[in-house]
Scaffold this motif. Structure first.
Motif, PDB file in Angstrom:
ATOM      1  N   ASN A  71      28.351 -22.811   9.664  1.00  0.00           N
ATOM      2  CA  ASN A  71      27.429 -23.675  10.533  1.00  0.00           C
ATOM      3  C   ASN A  71      28.476 -24.688  11.224  1.00  0.00           C
ATOM      4  O   ASN A  71      28.110 -25.023  12.302  1.00  0.00           O
ATOM      5  CB  ASN A  71      26.535 -24.292   9.702  1.00  0.00           C
ATOM      6  N   LEU A  72      29.744 -24.994  10.606  1.00  0.00           N
ATOM      7  CA  LEU A  72      30.621 -25.887  11.044  1.00  0.00           C
ATOM      8  C   LEU A  72      31.505 -25.106  12.144  1.00  0.00           C
ATOM      9  O   LEU A  72      31.452 -25.748  13.284  1.00  0.00           O
ATOM     10  CB  LEU A  72      31.351 -26.399  10.069  1.00  0.00           C
ATOM     11  N   GLY A  73      31.905 -23.987  11.877  1.00  0.00           N
ATOM     12  CA  GLY A  73      32.820 -23.208  12.727  1.00  0.00           C
ATOM     13  C   GLY A  73      34.113 -24.035  13.119  1.00  0.00           C
ATOM     14  O   GLY A  73      34.592 -24.711  12.650  1.00  0.00           O
ATOM     15  N   GLY A  74      34.448 -23.782  14.341  1.00  0.00           N
ATOM     16  CA  GLY A  74      35.548 -24.527  15.147  1.00  0.00           C
ATOM     17  C   GLY A  74      37.020 -23.822  14.505  1.00  0.00           C
ATOM     18  O   GLY A  74      37.183 -22.711  14.199  1.00  0.00           O
ATOM     19  N   MET A  93      45.089 -19.252   5.086  1.00  0.00           N
ATOM     20  CA  MET A  93      43.923 -19.916   4.973  1.00  0.00           C
ATOM     21  C   MET A  93      43.597 -20.309   6.173  1.00  0.00           C
ATOM     22  O   MET A  93      42.165 -20.223   6.411  1.00  0.00           O
ATOM     23  CB  MET A  93      43.943 -20.846   3.671  1.00  0.00           C
ATOM     24  N   GLU A  94      44.225 -21.060   6.802  1.00  0.00           N
ATOM     25  CA  GLU A  94      43.743 -21.588   8.383  1.00  0.00           C
ATOM     26  C   GLU A  94      43.314 -20.459   9.066  1.00  0.00           C
ATOM     27  O   GLU A  94      42.699 -20.345   9.716  1.00  0.00           O
ATOM     28  CB  GLU A  94      44.992 -22.156   9.109  1.00  0.00           C
ATOM     29  N   MET A  95      43.997 -19.273   8.981  1.00  0.00           N
ATOM     30  CA  MET A  95      43.910 -17.992   9.809  1.00  0.00           C
ATOM     31  C   MET A  95      42.547 -17.413   9.495  1.00  0.00           C
ATOM     32  O   MET A  95      41.788 -16.867  10.263  1.00  0.00           O
ATOM     33  CB  MET A  95      45.034 -16.981   9.589  1.00  0.00           C
ATOM     34  N   ALA A  96      42.191 -17.405   8.056  1.00  0.00           N
ATOM     35  CA  ALA A  96      41.096 -16.764   7.441  1.00  0.00           C
ATOM     36  C   ALA A  96      39.899 -17.492   8.248  1.00  0.00           C
ATOM     37  O   ALA A  96      39.052 -17.289   8.756  1.00  0.00           O
ATOM     38  CB  ALA A  96      41.121 -16.594   6.120  1.00  0.00           C
ATOM     39  N   TYR A  97      39.783 -18.965   8.077  1.00  0.00           N
ATOM     40  CA  TYR A  97      39.010 -19.654   8.775  1.00  0.00           C
ATOM     41  C   TYR A  97      38.760 -19.749  10.031  1.00  0.00           C
ATOM     42  O   TYR A  97      37.508 -19.328  10.619  1.00  0.00           O
ATOM     43  CB  TYR A  97      39.269 -21.294   8.441  1.00  0.00           C
ATOM     44  N   ASN A  98      39.868 -19.771  10.678  1.00  0.00           N
ATOM     45  CA  ASN A  98      39.957 -19.617  12.476  1.00  0.00           C
ATOM     46  C   ASN A  98      39.431 -18.197  12.587  1.00  0.00           C
ATOM     47  O   ASN A  98      38.903 -17.976  14.066  1.00  0.00           O
ATOM     48  CB  ASN A  98      41.185 -19.832  12.944  1.00  0.00           C
ATOM     49  N   GLU A  99      39.360 -17.179  12.063  1.00  0.00           N
ATOM     50  CA  GLU A  99      38.971 -15.879  12.348  1.00  0.00           C
ATOM     51  C   GLU A  99      37.631 -15.487  11.992  1.00  0.00           C
ATOM     52  O   GLU A  99      37.084 -14.660  12.116  1.00  0.00           O
ATOM     53  CB  GLU A  99      40.005 -14.755  11.812  1.00  0.00           C
ATOM     54  N   GLY A 100      36.920 -16.790  11.307  1.00  0.00           N
ATOM     55  CA  GLY A 100      35.566 -16.446  10.842  1.00  0.00           C
ATOM     56  C   GLY A 100      35.334 -15.778   9.541  1.00  0.00           C
ATOM     57  O   GLY A 100      34.241 -15.602   9.134  1.00  0.00           O
ATOM     58  N   LYS A 101      36.494 -15.783   8.814  1.00  0.00           N
ATOM     59  CA  LYS A 101      36.519 -14.891   7.485  1.00  0.00           C
ATOM     60  C   LYS A 101      36.423 -15.980   6.349  1.00  0.00           C
ATOM     61  O   LYS A 101      37.118 -15.962   5.468  1.00  0.00           O
ATOM     62  CB  LYS A 101      37.729 -14.220   7.405  1.00  0.00           C
TER      63      LYS A 101
END
Length: 286
Positions: A228-231, A184-192
């Motif tokens: 919009n938050l990204g990071g 889940m972290e990876m998906a977020y950090n890759e913008g997915k």
């Protein structure tokens, strides 16, 4: 004379029993690394479940095996009885199963953190003679590897038959959940962001102080809004507990957004099995 012999024999037996040799001789503890409640994995995933216990005053290591999947409507199950034979100074194993099979390993020893058995020679399907070798490796991570081999040339060479890894059930569950969180972290950090929806069950929902979202499309919209938050996103675990058929995982979520601002909340995830995979049934945060 006959009665005297029986009395003498009975006296010897009771005396030996009273000493409990299996509890005083450390040789009987050499296979204790196999004791546990295990999920057993092969190359194709979960192969079965195995419970290993000590019985008969520490004399027997008992294995109770059940396969993970049925074949032709039958779940394969069996038991093995493992003990140290003080007379021959060998470990031995007898395996029996619900398919009528049985295998005897009368030669075995523990050395270099491994227990290795050799079977009696037996007739194979080609009317030849075979020998099986069974080795249990004590792994550094607390797991156990069981490696089965067969020889058709009187033990000169051996061919692998199976290779299994015994994983402690509680350890396995924690590892599975931690793996999901990392993905889940990876998906977020890759913008997915929208792909995070795939970690939820069909009835999955997100519950916050002023938020309750359910349904695949609503969840996709919710996670897409994080663009919009990204990071970067970091998930930390404080506890994991399995209760009946669900897993409760508690932790903290920290997002460091594109402006280097920190957004931190506590959360509880409730996981349920769906299509043999752990999925989020409820995601609560505060």
């Amino acid at each position: 004379m006959k009665h005297y012999f029986l009395l003498l024999f009975g006296t010897i037996t009771l005396s030996t029993f009273a000493q409990k040799p299996c509890e005083s001789n450390p040789k009987y503890n050499e296979f204790d690394f196999w004791i546990g409640d295990w999920e057993v994995y092969g190359k194709k995933g979960l192969a079965g479940h195995s419970k290993i216990t000590k019985i008969l005053n520490n004399c027997i290591v008992l294995e109770e095996w059940t396969s993970a999947n049925a074949q032709q409507g039958l779940y394969f199950s069996g038991k093995s009885y493992n003990t140290y034979n003080a007379a021959t100074e060998q470990w031995q194993q007898t395996w029996v199963d619900n398919a009528g099979g049985t295998t005897e390993y009368l030669t075995g020893k523990f050395e270099n953190n491994a227990m290795q058995f050799l079977s009696r020679p037996f007739k194979n399907n080609n009317n030849g003679i075979s020998i099986r070798r069974l080795t249990f490796y004590k792994l550094e991570n607390g797991f156990v590897r069981q490696f089965g081999e067969i020889s058709n040339d009187d033990g000169k060479t051996f061919t692998p038959e199976f290779d299994l890894e015994y994983r402690n059930k509680s350890t396995t569950i924690e590892a599975e959940i931690q793996s999901i969180l990392k993905d889940m972290e990876m998906a977020y950090n890759e913008g997915k962001f929208e792909s995070i929806t795939g970690f939820y069950s069909q009835k999955g929902k997100v519950i916050g102080s002023n938020t309750e979202i359910s349904g695949e499309e609503a969840l996709k919209k919710y996670w897409k809004s994080f663009e919009n938050l990204g990071g970067t996103w970091k998930l930390s675990t404080t506890s994991i507990e399995k209760i009946d058929t669900v897993i409760w995982q508690k932790g903290t979520s920290e997002i460091k957004d594109k402006q280097n601002r920190i957004h931190k909340v506590s959360f509880t995830l409730v996981f349920t099995k769906e299509d043999n995979q752990w999925k989020i049934l409820q995601d609560s945060y505060w």
